[in-house]
Design a protein around this motif. Sequence first.
Motif, PDB file in Angstrom:
ATOM      1  N   HIS A   3       0.837  -1.185   0.000  1.00  0.00           N
ATOM      2  CA  HIS A   3       0.000   0.000   0.000  1.00  0.00           C
ATOM      3  C   HIS A   3       0.879   1.244   0.000  1.00  0.00           C
ATOM      4  CE1 HIS A   3      -2.658  -3.129   1.460  1.00  0.00           C
ATOM      5  NE2 HIS A   3      -3.684  -2.353   1.185  1.00  0.00           N
ATOM      6  N   THR A   4       0.321   2.336  -0.507  1.00  0.00           N
ATOM      7  CA  THR A   4       0.987   3.617  -0.438  1.00  0.00           C
ATOM      8  C   THR A   4       0.097   4.594   0.304  1.00  0.00           C
ATOM      9  OG1 THR A   4       0.061   4.268  -2.564  1.00  0.00           O
ATOM     10  CG2 THR A   4       2.242   3.258  -2.592  1.00  0.00           C
ATOM     11  N   THR A   5       0.713   5.586   0.917  1.00  0.00           N
ATOM     12  CA  THR A   5      -0.046   6.525   1.734  1.00  0.00           C
ATOM     13  C   THR A   5      -0.321   7.804   0.980  1.00  0.00           C
ATOM     14  OG1 THR A   5       1.070   5.685   3.677  1.00  0.00           O
ATOM     15  CG2 THR A   5      -0.086   7.752   3.917  1.00  0.00           C
ATOM     16  N   ASN A   6      -1.549   8.248   1.016  1.00  0.00           N
ATOM     17  CA  ASN A   6      -1.924   9.553   0.484  1.00  0.00           C
ATOM     18  C   ASN A   6      -1.796  10.550   1.627  1.00  0.00           C
ATOM     19  OD1 ASN A   6      -3.374  11.896  -0.235  1.00  0.00           O
ATOM     20  ND2 ASN A   6      -4.616  10.717  -1.702  1.00  0.00           N
ATOM     21  N   LYS A   7      -0.736  11.365   1.638  1.00  0.00           N
ATOM     22  CA  LYS A   7      -0.440  12.225   2.779  1.00  0.00           C
ATOM     23  C   LYS A   7      -1.502  13.299   2.976  1.00  0.00           C
ATOM     24  CE  LYS A   7       4.548  11.511   2.570  1.00  0.00           C
ATOM     25  NZ  LYS A   7       5.867  12.123   2.375  1.00  0.00           N
ATOM     26  N   GLU A   8      -2.115  13.741   1.886  1.00  0.00           N
ATOM     27  CA  GLU A   8      -3.110  14.804   2.020  1.00  0.00           C
ATOM     28  C   GLU A   8      -4.354  14.317   2.744  1.00  0.00           C
ATOM     29  OE1 GLU A   8      -3.969  16.583  -1.698  1.00  0.00           O
ATOM     30  OE2 GLU A   8      -1.925  17.229  -2.076  1.00  0.00           O
ATOM     31  N   SER A   9      -4.791  13.104   2.428  1.00  0.00           N
ATOM     32  CA  SER A   9      -6.024  12.608   3.025  1.00  0.00           C
ATOM     33  C   SER A   9      -5.767  11.733   4.240  1.00  0.00           C
ATOM     34  CB  SER A   9      -6.811  11.787   1.985  1.00  0.00           C
ATOM     35  OG  SER A   9      -6.067  10.645   1.623  1.00  0.00           O
ATOM     36  N   GLY A  10      -4.525  11.256   4.374  1.00  0.00           N
ATOM     37  CA  GLY A  10      -4.218  10.350   5.473  1.00  0.00           C
ATOM     38  C   GLY A  10      -4.733   8.949   5.242  1.00  0.00           C
ATOM     39  N   LYS A  11      -5.226   8.652   3.999  1.00  0.00           N
ATOM     40  CA  LYS A  11      -5.784   7.336   3.699  1.00  0.00           C
ATOM     41  C   LYS A  11      -4.751   6.489   2.969  1.00  0.00           C
ATOM     42  CE  LYS A  11     -10.519   9.044   3.240  1.00  0.00           C
ATOM     43  NZ  LYS A  11     -11.662   9.200   2.319  1.00  0.00           N
ATOM     44  N   PHE A  12      -5.016   5.198   2.948  1.00  0.00           N
ATOM     45  CA  PHE A  12      -4.159   4.283   2.212  1.00  0.00           C
ATOM     46  C   PHE A  12      -4.789   4.006   0.847  1.00  0.00           C
ATOM     47  CE2 PHE A  12      -2.712   3.477   6.507  1.00  0.00           C
ATOM     48  CZ  PHE A  12      -1.340   3.355   6.332  1.00  0.00           C
ATOM     49  N   ASN A  13      -3.962   4.001  -0.190  1.00  0.00           N
ATOM     50  CA  ASN A  13      -4.415   3.706  -1.535  1.00  0.00           C
ATOM     51  C   ASN A  13      -3.840   2.371  -1.993  1.00  0.00           C
ATOM     52  OD1 ASN A  13      -5.723   6.179  -1.764  1.00  0.00           O
ATOM     53  ND2 ASN A  13      -3.884   7.208  -2.510  1.00  0.00           N
ATOM     54  N   MET A  14      -4.640   1.638  -2.754  1.00  0.00           N
ATOM     55  CA  MET A  14      -4.146   0.401  -3.336  1.00  0.00           C
ATOM     56  C   MET A  14      -3.188   0.732  -4.476  1.00  0.00           C
ATOM     57  SD  MET A  14      -5.465  -2.117  -1.693  1.00  0.00           S
ATOM     58  CE  MET A  14      -5.296  -3.524  -2.790  1.00  0.00           C
ATOM     59  N   PRO A  15      -2.200  -0.113  -4.718  1.00  0.00           N
ATOM     60  CA  PRO A  15      -1.335   0.092  -5.889  1.00  0.00           C
ATOM     61  C   PRO A  15      -2.155   0.089  -7.179  1.00  0.00           C
ATOM     62  CG  PRO A  15      -0.415  -1.571  -4.421  1.00  0.00           C
ATOM     63  CD  PRO A  15      -1.800  -1.281  -3.930  1.00  0.00           C
ATOM     64  N   TYR A  16      -1.635   0.736  -8.202  1.00  0.00           N
ATOM     65  CA  TYR A  16      -2.267   0.818  -9.524  1.00  0.00           C
ATOM     66  C   TYR A  16      -3.627   1.518  -9.460  1.00  0.00           C
ATOM     67  CZ  TYR A  16       1.393  -2.622 -10.033  1.00  0.00           C
ATOM     68  OH  TYR A  16       2.613  -3.267  -9.978  1.00  0.00           O
ATOM     69  N   SER A  17      -3.697   2.559  -8.639  1.00  0.00           N
ATOM     70  CA  SER A  17      -4.940   3.317  -8.533  1.00  0.00           C
ATOM     71  C   SER A  17      -4.727   4.809  -8.780  1.00  0.00           C
ATOM     72  CB  SER A  17      -5.571   3.115  -7.145  1.00  0.00           C
ATOM     73  OG  SER A  17      -4.689   3.566  -6.128  1.00  0.00           O
ATOM     74  N   ALA A  18      -3.521   5.210  -9.160  1.00  0.00           N
ATOM     75  CA  ALA A  18      -3.244   6.631  -9.383  1.00  0.00           C
ATOM     76  C   ALA A  18      -4.070   7.156 -10.552  1.00  0.00           C
ATOM     77  CB  ALA A  18      -1.753   6.836  -9.670  1.00  0.00           C
ATOM     78  N   GLU A  19      -4.548   8.385 -10.423  1.00  0.00           N
ATOM     79  CA  GLU A  19      -5.234   9.024 -11.536  1.00  0.00           C
ATOM     80  C   GLU A  19      -4.239   9.294 -12.663  1.00  0.00           C
ATOM     81  OE1 GLU A  19      -7.141  12.517  -9.948  1.00  0.00           O
ATOM     82  OE2 GLU A  19      -9.030  11.432  -9.717  1.00  0.00           O
ATOM     83  N   ILE A  20      -4.725   9.158 -13.894  1.00  0.00           N
ATOM     84  CA  ILE A  20      -3.903   9.423 -15.068  1.00  0.00           C
ATOM     85  C   ILE A  20      -4.395  10.726 -15.697  1.00  0.00           C
ATOM     86  CG2 ILE A  20      -3.206   8.570 -17.337  1.00  0.00           C
ATOM     87  CD1 ILE A  20      -3.656   5.725 -16.262  1.00  0.00           C
ATOM     88  N   SER A  21      -3.509  11.693 -15.778  1.00  0.00           N
ATOM     89  CA  SER A  21      -3.872  13.006 -16.292  1.00  0.00           C
ATOM     90  C   SER A  21      -2.752  13.527 -17.180  1.00  0.00           C
ATOM     91  CB  SER A  21      -4.104  13.983 -15.138  1.00  0.00           C
ATOM     92  OG  SER A  21      -2.888  14.202 -14.429  1.00  0.00           O
ATOM     93  N   ARG A  22      -2.952  14.696 -17.784  1.00  0.00           N
ATOM     94  CA  ARG A  22      -1.897  15.264 -18.616  1.00  0.00           C
ATOM     95  C   ARG A  22      -0.672  15.636 -17.774  1.00  0.00           C
ATOM     96  NH1 ARG A  22      -5.286  19.666 -21.923  1.00  0.00           N
ATOM     97  NH2 ARG A  22      -6.372  19.717 -19.915  1.00  0.00           N
ATOM     98  N   ARG A  23      -0.891  16.062 -16.555  1.00  0.00           N
ATOM     99  CA  ARG A  23       0.232  16.392 -15.682  1.00  0.00           C
ATOM    100  C   ARG A  23       0.898  15.144 -15.133  1.00  0.00           C
ATOM    101  NH1 ARG A  23      -0.604  20.427 -10.969  1.00  0.00           N
ATOM    102  NH2 ARG A  23      -2.182  18.883 -10.435  1.00  0.00           N
ATOM    103  N   GLN A  24       0.135  14.055 -15.064  1.00  0.00           N
ATOM    104  CA  GLN A  24       0.634  12.819 -14.464  1.00  0.00           C
ATOM    105  C   GLN A  24       0.258  11.642 -15.364  1.00  0.00           C
ATOM    106  OE1 GLN A  24       0.552  12.771 -10.074  1.00  0.00           O
ATOM    107  NE2 GLN A  24      -0.485  10.793 -10.263  1.00  0.00           N
ATOM    108  N   PRO A  25       0.913  11.543 -16.542  1.00  0.00           N
ATOM    109  CA  PRO A  25       0.555  10.485 -17.490  1.00  0.00           C
ATOM    110  C   PRO A  25       1.078   9.125 -17.047  1.00  0.00           C
ATOM    111  CG  PRO A  25       2.480  11.653 -18.269  1.00  0.00           C
ATOM    112  CD  PRO A  25       2.034  12.357 -17.001  1.00  0.00           C
ATOM    113  N   SER A  26       0.654   8.085 -17.761  1.00  0.00           N
ATOM    114  CA  SER A  26       1.269   6.773 -17.612  1.00  0.00           C
ATOM    115  C   SER A  26       2.058   6.482 -18.879  1.00  0.00           C
ATOM    116  CB  SER A  26       0.233   5.689 -17.340  1.00  0.00           C
ATOM    117  OG  SER A  26       0.886   4.485 -16.979  1.00  0.00           O
ATOM    118  N   CYS A  27       2.666   5.307 -18.933  1.00  0.00           N
ATOM    119  CA  CYS A  27       3.557   4.978 -20.044  1.00  0.00           C
ATOM    120  C   CYS A  27       3.317   3.543 -20.507  1.00  0.00           C
ATOM    121  CB  CYS A  27       5.009   5.148 -19.593  1.00  0.00           C
ATOM    122  SG  CYS A  27       6.248   4.699 -20.832  1.00  0.00           S
TER     123      CYS A  27
END
Length: 309
Positions: A3-27
């Motif tokens: 798991h990875t921690t979302n520091k802003e919300s204090g919640k735990f996120n599952m892997p492979y759940s990041a939003e994909i955007s123009r500022r934060q693309p995938s490859c």
Amino acid sequence: MRHTTNKESGKFNMPYSAEISRRQPSCFLFLIDQSGSMADAFSSESASKGTAKGANESLHKTSESIQKAQAVADAVNRLLDSLGQRCVKGNEIYDYFDVGVIGYNSEVASALNGVAGDQVIAPIGKIYENPTELEKRAQKLPDGMGGLVEVYNDFPIWFKPVASGGTAMCSVFAMARILLEDWIEKHPNSYPPTIINITDGESTDGNPTEEAMNLKKLSTSDGSVLLYNIHLSAEYTQPVSFPNTVEVLSDPYARLMFELSSPLPYAAQKAAEKEGYKIAPDARAFMFNADPVKLIQFLDIGTRTENLR
């Protein structure tokens, strides 16, 4: 599962759940076997099955045997077009994905023929808007009266089939690692890169295990790099799709490629189930003895993403 921690919300996120955007693309990085054996044909039976689920619009020939190299070129060109279409909003292309295509035989090099200049990995918009040519392809569509009518559409081509030399799989994994180390350094919090390796044979430059494992050790804050492997067959034999145990594989090469393949992430599991595959929670991103239709499905499943923003 890590798991990875979302520091802003204090919640735990599952892997492979990041939003994909123009500022934060995938490859997406496609590794294409262009060795001499890719000139071999799929059997007529397996090629003719390419009419399933719309695949006929991308396969060069479906009623006759088709070269593995040609089937791969058609499938990957079709996928590049599809990835571009997913990113079109109005009159604008949102660069959600950076994309690279590397060909390997005895040599290893970009297969995009300068489409993206001297870049091996480039934004999807730059690739999508610059096919090297448009080829007329026939597609049979319902005529509304119970019959079919043949329609010709432009099929964009970014690269053409190549089949010569050996299978430098160690070298291509090493090149992919160098490219993705640089990409991850620039995008440390993005959805992790996905590599799809398409091959019909064993490595001719050594055992690829170490290079593949080094590649999979790369990660963003959202999870490790994903490595998909698909083996193409010249004969219509029963494929093994997304297995969760090496015990279902009798071929030593298949067992090796299974071990090198990543666990199938959740979005890909769901996409595979929609295609009719029975998927165990610990299924691997691997397919053995695939025909042209399985290849197209595998590419669609491997590039299925959620959370586009």
